[in-house]
Design an enzyme around this catalytic site. Structure first.
Site, PDB file in Angstrom:
ATOM      1  N   ASP A 163       6.032  -1.552   7.601  1.00 43.45           N
ATOM      2  CA  ASP A 163       5.054  -0.993   6.743  1.00 43.45           C
ATOM      3  C   ASP A 163       5.125   0.340   7.099  1.00 43.45           C
ATOM      4  OD1 ASP A 163       3.203  -0.092   4.798  1.00 43.45           O
ATOM      5  OD2 ASP A 163       1.955  -1.600   5.401  1.00 43.45           O
TER       6      ASP A 163
HETATM    7  C1  BGC Z   1       1.101   0.213   2.236  1.00 46.09           C
HETATM    8  C2  BGC Z   1       2.206  -0.639   1.594  1.00 46.09           C
HETATM    9  C3  BGC Z   1       3.077   0.129   0.945  1.00 46.09           C
HETATM   10  C4  BGC Z   1       3.525   1.346   1.682  1.00 46.09           C
HETATM   11  C5  BGC Z   1       4.321   2.155   0.947  1.00 46.09           C
HETATM   12  C6  BGC Z   1       1.422   1.320   2.744  1.00 46.09           C
HETATM   13  O1  BGC Z   1       0.412   2.194   3.191  1.00 46.09           O
HETATM   14  O2  BGC Z   1       0.341  -0.726   3.388  1.00 46.09           O
HETATM   15  O3  BGC Z   1       1.659  -1.880   0.979  1.00 46.09           O
HETATM   16  O4  BGC Z   1       4.265  -0.684   0.264  1.00 46.09           O
HETATM   17  O5  BGC Z   1       2.346   2.092   2.016  1.00 46.09           O
HETATM   18  O6  BGC Z   1       4.032   3.010   0.089  1.00 46.09           O
END
Ligand code: BGC
Length: 749
Positions: free
Chosen positions: A278
């Site tokens: 993530d």
């Molecule tokens: C989220 C993810 C997302 C990523 C990129 C994170 O804050 O938890 O679900 O894919 O950001 O935007």
């Protein structure tokens, strides 16, 4: 007998391919069999020798460049070897707009519009695996049209607490419903030559302290509740990538957790793809890489070279603490993914996709129209009768609010989002006057004022005072109209990634508005647009007519209006329990949420309705609940045999009669209970199958649900195996988890 029902629920898996050709949205879809239809082949080893050859020509720097972010949503390619950058995009609601390479600012492009698809809650409320397949295919085509290799979706962590900030984005509190939808979604998405990135692996069930919280739960709970949809997405749908979550699990960050990333994901489930962190979920170099993270994204460092998997990794190899063979392993996995999606190899044969097409808006409409849940209609105000109707009051901020963007996290830039007011204006006869009033404002206090036991850092605190002038306008509109429709609920600024809600209360003072409008016009229809449970007690007690809709995509307003006007008979069912009060929900009843540095899942396997049913706590609306404009009776529930072996599949049939005057779809839900005791604690009932069937007014359909005996297994912690206990099981067939209309008992040898 409906032939289509036979096609889905009684035919052998091998025949399914031909059945698939004929599908329309009017057909019937059954959980187990449809999921079996979508079992995928997975990544081929065809290019392995070629991959070895490519890697042998790479410098260490080139290899390392592939393992970390080199813009916000790509890694680094190696041009002279024909290795492209891996292009990623969020996400769950549609393909996210382009942002600048080096910042979160929108890139300001004019070619990055996309279809806004219903958020997770809407998809799961369809209880229709076919709709999940439609979703996957449609968003897959859009991903390709935007040149993406990996879509950072679907997001399907279990809804453990009703106040979870991402409840709107996730699907359900039930592992079986979860996996029944996720498998067709992932297979259909990847058929478009784009990889799914299933997220967030795993036990990422709250936003509070999500970057640090250490989740503790027993192994059986992990296996039975939190992992089944991930397991099915890997073993059946063969997802090509997985997103490592922010939180810790049993002491280790998920992106450094070798139990989860190696033992479970790769050794047990046979995962061959890549683990992407993530955004900023990596906290180390050697530990994270060796535990199984392949690609580090989003880390908050001055430059991409400072990422843990960039310069520090090069230095670690040079210092001999990480081997080059270890690096090669991760590079090879990434190349395998690029070949699997035809970004390398058969690039000419790669799906080209399409975006923002009428066909995709229709897909979004079809999903939305099956997701709307009719909660109450005790005076038959719905469907709205337009004959003789002279005027209608349309009240509430959600009549005009769009939901493609909002809050923290991924949204969609769409040119096309129909609001309920737009749709009603277009669909109501021109003779009907629409008296509109906004009713309430959606405003927030500054974030710093938010408090939740000092643990939530970013809380959106709504301003709950109503404006007397706006109330007066709403009351006047309601008074002068034949009927009033209130569009209330929440929005994506209030329900958002990165913070959990503080309680279930309706924000922005809406309860006062609902009361005032109801007092002004007894013919008031209350429509909630939201993605998570709220306190509906007063509304339920004092109003006759309640509808629930979601952040329901580009066509959400049209689908909702068609339900209100009776063009579509509602068939959505709640994918989670709506509690009477927050303290009734398991994570709150056990006082384990929101935890502190550690979050212990004290309720164990009793998540959602499993808790309510086992502990005899009455919910406001149960899991699986949703009414229709018609009524259904179930009769002649039976199983094909009396006794089964562990490898058998049980075929249960039940006659569903539509006893009303409107064609309608009913979701027949099968809940299993172990009778006569068990070696382990069991939930009072567990969903093990469902079929959504179209039944014409006055007619009867024989509905089939197949239950592989293996679905009845519990996870035996001592032997580390799924174990089916012999004995008697009762299958309860219902139109919700609490409205059981038939029972069948079976014996397992
Ligand atoms: C989220 C993810 C997302 C990523 C990129 C994170 O804050 O938890 O679900 O894919 O950001 O935007």
């Amino acid at each position: 007998m409906n032939k289509k029902i036979l096609c889905f629920s009684a035919a052998a898996v091998l025949l399914m391919a031909s059945c698939k050709e004929e599908k329309t949205t009017d057909e019937t879809a059954s959980s187990g069999e449809v999921a079996a239809t979508y079992e995928a082949k997975g990544m081929s080893d065809e290019y392995d020798a070629k991959i070895d050859e490519i890697v042998s020509k790479m410098t260490l720097e080139e290899k390392v460049g592939m393992l970390h972010g080199y813009s916000m949503f790509t890694n680094q390619g190696v041009e002279h070897l024909g290795i492209p950058e891996v292009h990623m995009a969020d996400g769950p609601l549609g393909v996210r707009e382009e942002i600048e390479r080096m910042s979160w600012k929108p890139a300001g492009r004019t070619d990055d519009f996309a279809t806004f698809y219903p958020a997770g809650g809407g998809l799961s409320a369809t209880w229709n695996p076919e709709m999940a397949a439609t979703f996957g295919k449609s968003i897959g085509e859009e991903s390709r049209a935007r040149g993406k290799d990996i879509l950072l979706a679907p997001a399907f962590n279990i809804v453990r607490t009703p106040v979870g900030g991402r409840t709107f984005e996730y699907l359900t509190e039930d592992p079986f419903l979860n996996k029944s939808l996720i498998v067709p979604y992932v297979v259909s998405l990847q058929e478009q030559d784009v990889a799914a990135c299933i997220k967030h692996f795993a036990a990422n069930n709250q936003e509070t302290n999500r970057g640090t919280v250490d989740v503790q739960m027993d192994e059986r709970t992990l296996r039975e509740i939190y992992l089944p949809a991930f397991e099915a997405a890997i073993t059946k749908a063969k997802a090509y990538s997985v997103m490592g979550a922010y939180n810790k699990f049993r002491g280790d960050f998920l992106c450094e957790n070798s139990y989860m990333l190696q033992d479970v994901l790769r050794d047990e489930w046979g995962f061959k793809g890549i683990v992407i962190s993530d955004w900023a979920a990596v906290h180390s170099t050697k530990k994270a890489l060796e535990a199984g993270t392949d690609l580090e994204m989003g880390t908050n460092k001055p430059t991409f070279d400072d990422f843990y998997f960039a310069k520090p990794l090069l230095e670690a190899v040079k210092a001999g603490t990480v081997t080059e063979a270890e690096i090669d392993k991760h590079v090879k996995r990434t190349l395998k993914l690029l070949f699997a999606v035809k970004a390398m190899g058969d690039t000419a044969g790669r799906a080209k996709g399409s975006i923002s097409t009428d066909a995709h808006f229709k897909d979004a409409y079809n999903i939305a129209s099956e997701s709307v849940v009719l909660l109450k209609n005790s005076e038959n105000l719905l469907p709205l009768k337009t004959d003789g109707l002279k005027s209608i009051a349309v009240i509430g901020a959600n009549a005009t609010k769009t939901h493609a963007q909002g809050g923290f996290g991924a949204g969609v830039k769409t040119k096309h989002e129909i609001t309920p007011l737009d749709a009603l204006k277009a669909k109501l006869p021109s003779s009907v006057a629409i008296n509109y009033a906004a009713g309430y404002k959606t405003e927030f206090k500054p974030r710093s004022e938010g408090k939740f036991g000092d643990v939530v850092q970013e809380v959106n605190v709504p301003i709950n005072t109503l404006d007397p002038k706006m109330i007066a306008e709403a009351v006047a509109a309601a008074k002068k109209s034949d009927v009033a429709v209130l569009f209330v609920g929440a929005n994506r600024d209030y329900e958002t990634e990165a913070s959990d809600r503080m309680d279930l209360s309706l924000p922005f003072g809406q309860q006062g508005l609902i009361d005032a409008v109801k007092a002004a016009n007894p013919k008031t229809i209350v429509v909630f647009i939201a993605g998570a449970p709220y306190d509906l007690n007063k509304t339920e007690k004092e109003n006759s007519t309640i509808v629930w809709s979601w952040y329901n995509g580009s066509e959400g307003g049209n689908a909702l209006a068609d339900v209100l006007l009776g063009k579509v008979n509602p068939s959505g069912k709640l994918p989670w329990t709506m509690p009477v009060k927050l303290e009734d929900s398991p994570a709150h009843a056990t006082k384990s949420f929101p935890g502190g540095a550690t979050e212990e899942y004290k309720e164990g396997i009793l998540v959602g309705y499993r808790w309510f049913d086992t502990k005899n706590v009455t919910p406001l609306y149960p899991f699986g609940y949703g009414l229709s404009y018609t009524t259904f009776e179930f009769a002649n529930a039976k199983a094909d045999k009396k006794e089964y072996a562990t490898d058998d599949t049980i075929t249960v049939t039940v006659d569903v009669k539509n006893t009303g005057k409107t064609d309608g779809k009913e979701v027949v839900q099968l809940y299993a209970s172990k009778t006569g005791g068990s070696k382990v604690t069991r939930a009072n009932k567990e969903l093990k199958g469902f079929t959504k069937a179209l039944v014409k007014a006055g007619s009867t359909e024989s509905v089939t649900i197949k239950v592989p005996v293996k679905e009845l297994a519990y996870y035996d912690v001592a032997t580390k195996k799924w174990t089916v206990e012999s004995g008697t099981y009762t299958f309860k067939l219902g139109s919700s988890s609490r409205d059981i209309k038939g029972e069948v008992s079976v014996n397992i040898k």
